[in-house]
Write a protein that holds these residues in place. Structure first.
Motif, PDB file in Angstrom:
ATOM      1  N   LYS A   1       0.797  -1.231   0.000  1.00 43.45           N
ATOM      2  CA  LYS A   1       0.000   0.000   0.000  1.00 43.45           C
ATOM      3  C   LYS A   1       0.830   1.283   0.000  1.00 43.45           C
ATOM      4  O   LYS A   1       0.302   2.343  -0.280  1.00 43.45           O
ATOM      5  N   ASP A   2       2.123   1.173   0.321  1.00 45.94           N
ATOM      6  CA  ASP A   2       2.928   2.394   0.453  1.00 45.94           C
ATOM      7  C   ASP A   2       3.701   2.687  -0.820  1.00 45.94           C
ATOM      8  O   ASP A   2       4.874   2.368  -0.953  1.00 45.94           O
ATOM      9  N   ILE A   3       2.999   3.293  -1.782  1.00 43.08           N
ATOM     10  CA  ILE A   3       3.623   3.570  -3.077  1.00 43.08           C
ATOM     11  C   ILE A   3       4.746   4.596  -2.928  1.00 43.08           C
ATOM     12  O   ILE A   3       5.805   4.470  -3.535  1.00 43.08           O
ATOM     13  N   PHE A   4       4.541   5.605  -2.079  1.00 41.60           N
ATOM     14  CA  PHE A   4       5.577   6.627  -1.901  1.00 41.60           C
ATOM     15  C   PHE A   4       6.900   5.982  -1.495  1.00 41.60           C
ATOM     16  O   PHE A   4       7.956   6.274  -2.048  1.00 41.60           O
ATOM     17  N   PHE A   5       6.840   5.089  -0.511  1.00 43.79           N
ATOM     18  CA  PHE A   5       8.054   4.433  -0.020  1.00 43.79           C
ATOM     19  C   PHE A   5       8.767   3.720  -1.169  1.00 43.79           C
ATOM     20  O   PHE A   5       9.981   3.811  -1.315  1.00 43.79           O
ATOM     21  N   ARG A   6       7.976   3.041  -2.011  1.00 42.03           N
ATOM     22  CA  ARG A   6       8.601   2.301  -3.100  1.00 42.03           C
ATOM     23  C   ARG A   6       9.195   3.211  -4.159  1.00 42.03           C
ATOM     24  O   ARG A   6      10.182   2.853  -4.800  1.00 42.03           O
ATOM     25  N   THR A   7       8.620   4.387  -4.357  1.00 41.14           N
ATOM     26  CA  THR A   7       9.204   5.296  -5.358  1.00 41.14           C
ATOM     27  C   THR A   7      10.555   5.819  -4.883  1.00 41.14           C
ATOM     28  O   THR A   7      11.322   6.365  -5.675  1.00 41.14           O
ATOM     29  N   GLN A   8      10.858   5.657  -3.594  1.00 46.46           N
ATOM     30  CA  GLN A   8      12.135   6.138  -3.060  1.00 46.46           C
ATOM     31  C   GLN A   8      13.274   5.135  -3.214  1.00 46.46           C
ATOM     32  O   GLN A   8      14.420   5.430  -2.923  1.00 46.46           O
ATOM     33  N   MET A   9      12.937   3.923  -3.659  1.00 43.20           N
ATOM     34  CA  MET A   9      13.981   2.899  -3.810  1.00 43.20           C
ATOM     35  C   MET A   9      14.841   3.169  -5.032  1.00 43.20           C
ATOM     36  O   MET A   9      14.334   3.564  -6.079  1.00 43.20           O
ATOM     37  N   ASP A  10      16.136   2.892  -4.912  1.00 41.09           N
ATOM     38  CA  ASP A  10      17.010   3.005  -6.079  1.00 41.09           C
ATOM     39  C   ASP A  10      16.927   1.689  -6.867  1.00 41.09           C
ATOM     40  O   ASP A  10      16.215   0.761  -6.457  1.00 41.09           O
ATOM     41  N   PRO A  11      17.638   1.577  -8.006  1.00 42.60           N
ATOM     42  CA  PRO A  11      17.486   0.362  -8.831  1.00 42.60           C
ATOM     43  C   PRO A  11      17.899  -0.924  -8.114  1.00 42.60           C
ATOM     44  O   PRO A  11      17.579  -2.020  -8.572  1.00 42.60           O
ATOM     45  N   ASP A  12      18.609  -0.803  -6.990  1.00 42.61           N
ATOM     46  CA  ASP A  12      18.986  -1.983  -6.221  1.00 42.61           C
ATOM     47  C   ASP A  12      18.110  -2.184  -4.986  1.00 42.61           C
ATOM     48  O   ASP A  12      18.443  -2.955  -4.089  1.00 42.61           O
ATOM     49  N   GLY A  13      17.013  -1.445  -4.946  1.00 43.05           N
ATOM     50  CA  GLY A  13      16.076  -1.656  -3.848  1.00 43.05           C
ATOM     51  C   GLY A  13      16.397  -0.920  -2.558  1.00 43.05           C
ATOM     52  O   GLY A  13      15.734  -1.116  -1.546  1.00 43.05           O
ATOM     53  N   PHE A  14      17.441  -0.066  -2.598  1.00 40.29           N
ATOM     54  CA  PHE A  14      17.843   0.642  -1.378  1.00 40.29           C
ATOM     55  C   PHE A  14      17.103   1.967  -1.199  1.00 40.29           C
ATOM     56  O   PHE A  14      16.867   2.677  -2.175  1.00 40.29           O
TER      57      PHE A  14
ATOM     58  N   SER B   1      15.316 -10.035   1.165  1.00 38.24           N
ATOM     59  CA  SER B   1      14.898 -10.975   0.129  1.00 38.24           C
ATOM     60  C   SER B   1      13.864 -10.301  -0.765  1.00 38.24           C
ATOM     61  O   SER B   1      13.242  -9.336  -0.350  1.00 38.24           O
ATOM     62  N   ASP B   2      13.716 -10.788  -1.931  1.00 44.08           N
ATOM     63  CA  ASP B   2      12.705 -10.344  -2.919  1.00 44.08           C
ATOM     64  C   ASP B   2      12.552  -8.834  -3.057  1.00 44.08           C
ATOM     65  O   ASP B   2      11.501  -8.349  -3.429  1.00 44.08           O
ATOM     66  N   TRP B   3      13.619  -8.075  -2.808  1.00 43.95           N
ATOM     67  CA  TRP B   3      13.500  -6.615  -2.955  1.00 43.95           C
ATOM     68  C   TRP B   3      13.171  -6.209  -4.388  1.00 43.95           C
ATOM     69  O   TRP B   3      12.481  -5.233  -4.617  1.00 43.95           O
ATOM     70  N   ALA B   4      13.641  -7.008  -5.345  1.00 45.19           N
ATOM     71  CA  ALA B   4      13.430  -6.626  -6.750  1.00 45.19           C
ATOM     72  C   ALA B   4      11.945  -6.605  -7.118  1.00 45.19           C
ATOM     73  O   ALA B   4      11.528  -5.873  -8.018  1.00 45.19           O
ATOM     74  N   THR B   5      11.146  -7.397  -6.394  1.00 49.66           N
ATOM     75  CA  THR B   5       9.702  -7.419  -6.633  1.00 49.66           C
ATOM     76  C   THR B   5       9.083  -6.044  -6.449  1.00 49.66           C
ATOM     77  O   THR B   5       8.069  -5.719  -7.052  1.00 49.66           O
ATOM     78  N   TRP B   6       9.700  -5.243  -5.572  1.00 48.18           N
ATOM     79  CA  TRP B   6       9.051  -4.014  -5.125  1.00 48.18           C
ATOM     80  C   TRP B   6       9.608  -2.762  -5.780  1.00 48.18           C
ATOM     81  O   TRP B   6       9.216  -1.661  -5.426  1.00 48.18           O
ATOM     82  N   LEU B   7      10.549  -2.939  -6.721  1.00 46.16           N
ATOM     83  CA  LEU B   7      11.060  -1.762  -7.407  1.00 46.16           C
ATOM     84  C   LEU B   7       9.921  -1.075  -8.132  1.00 46.16           C
ATOM     85  O   LEU B   7       8.964  -1.706  -8.549  1.00 46.16           O
ATOM     86  N   PHE B   8      10.053   0.213  -8.279  1.00 41.33           N
ATOM     87  CA  PHE B   8       8.963   0.976  -8.888  1.00 41.33           C
ATOM     88  C   PHE B   8       9.468   1.686 -10.132  1.00 41.33           C
ATOM     89  O   PHE B   8      10.485   2.345 -10.059  1.00 41.33           O
ATOM     90  N   PRO B   9       8.854   1.549 -11.280  1.00 46.83           N
ATOM     91  CA  PRO B   9       7.722   0.655 -11.534  1.00 46.83           C
ATOM     92  C   PRO B   9       8.202  -0.790 -11.566  1.00 46.83           C
ATOM     93  O   PRO B   9       9.357  -1.030 -11.904  1.00 46.83           O
ATOM     94  N   THR B  10       7.353  -1.720 -11.205  1.00 51.43           N
ATOM     95  CA  THR B  10       7.797  -3.097 -11.055  1.00 51.43           C
ATOM     96  C   THR B  10       6.999  -4.006 -11.946  1.00 51.43           C
ATOM     97  O   THR B  10       5.948  -3.623 -12.447  1.00 51.43           O
ATOM     98  N   PRO B  11       7.460  -5.250 -12.067  1.00 48.19           N
ATOM     99  CA  PRO B  11       6.625  -6.233 -12.756  1.00 48.19           C
ATOM    100  C   PRO B  11       5.337  -6.394 -11.944  1.00 48.19           C
ATOM    101  O   PRO B  11       5.331  -7.075 -10.935  1.00 48.19           O
ATOM    102  N   GLU B  12       4.288  -5.704 -12.368  1.00 45.52           N
ATOM    103  CA  GLU B  12       3.037  -5.653 -11.595  1.00 45.52           C
ATOM    104  C   GLU B  12       2.538  -7.036 -11.215  1.00 45.52           C
ATOM    105  O   GLU B  12       1.970  -7.239 -10.162  1.00 45.52           O
ATOM    106  N   VAL B  13       2.758  -7.982 -12.118  1.00 42.39           N
ATOM    107  CA  VAL B  13       2.164  -9.301 -11.923  1.00 42.39           C
ATOM    108  C   VAL B  13       2.644  -9.944 -10.631  1.00 42.39           C
ATOM    109  O   VAL B  13       1.858 -10.361  -9.791  1.00 42.39           O
ATOM    110  N   VAL B  14       3.962  -9.987 -10.480  1.00 46.55           N
ATOM    111  CA  VAL B  14       4.558 -10.639  -9.311  1.00 46.55           C
ATOM    112  C   VAL B  14       4.056  -9.971  -8.043  1.00 46.55           C
ATOM    113  O   VAL B  14       3.655 -10.612  -7.084  1.00 46.55           O
ATOM    114  N   GLN B  15       4.059  -8.655  -8.092  1.00 49.74           N
ATOM    115  CA  GLN B  15       3.671  -7.893  -6.925  1.00 49.74           C
ATOM    116  C   GLN B  15       2.212  -8.123  -6.588  1.00 49.74           C
ATOM    117  O   GLN B  15       1.846  -8.289  -5.446  1.00 49.74           O
TER     118      GLN B  15
END
Length: 127
Positions: A45-58, A103-117
């Motif tokens: 539910k926290d889209i803002f938080f996910r938009t703050q991730m860099d390409p490595d999920g940090f 684990s699974d940080w790549a799932t949450w990158l934004f924009p992400t593979p919507e399906v997995v998420q």
């Protein structure tokens, strides 16, 4: 009627923040809070938080430390780092300036593979 009863059962409130002079309690609280920010439940539910991730999920530690629930108990980045060091769910980068889900940080990158998420979020609902 009972004005404060939520439809669908009661909502669990997070524990109250610890007293600032109990450093161990503060660390435990910070660790639990940061693990919550990186939890599937929050990431769904926290889209803002996910938009703050860099390409490595940090995300920057300064972002985490700036959230109200953290900054009300500590503004000490070293304490935040120590709390993350103890976590099995969140890790620091080598420079110790950013944190990410272990684990699974790549799932949450934004924009992400919507399906997995979507699968992860749906799995939550069906539990």
């Amino acid at each position: 009627g009972k004005g404060n009863v939520q439809a669908g059962g009661f909502v669990a409130l997070p524990p109250p923040p610890p007293v600032a002079d109990d450093e161990q309690a503060v660390k435990n609280f910070v660790q639990a809070q940061i693990e919550y920010y990186f939890s599937v439940e929050n990431l769904c539910k926290d889209i803002f938080f996910r938009t703050q991730m860099d390409p490595d999920g940090f995300v920057p530690l300064t972002l985490l430390a700036g959230f109200n629930r953290i900054k009300t108990v500590t503004t000490d980045l070293d304490l935040v780092r120590t709390a993350i060091d103890k976590s099995e769910k969140v890790e620091l980068n080598e420079a110790r300036t950013h944190a990410r889900k272990r684990s699974d940080w790549a799932t949450w990158l934004f924009p992400t593979p919507e399906v997995v998420q979507q699968q992860q979020c749906d799995a939550l609902k069906s539990e």
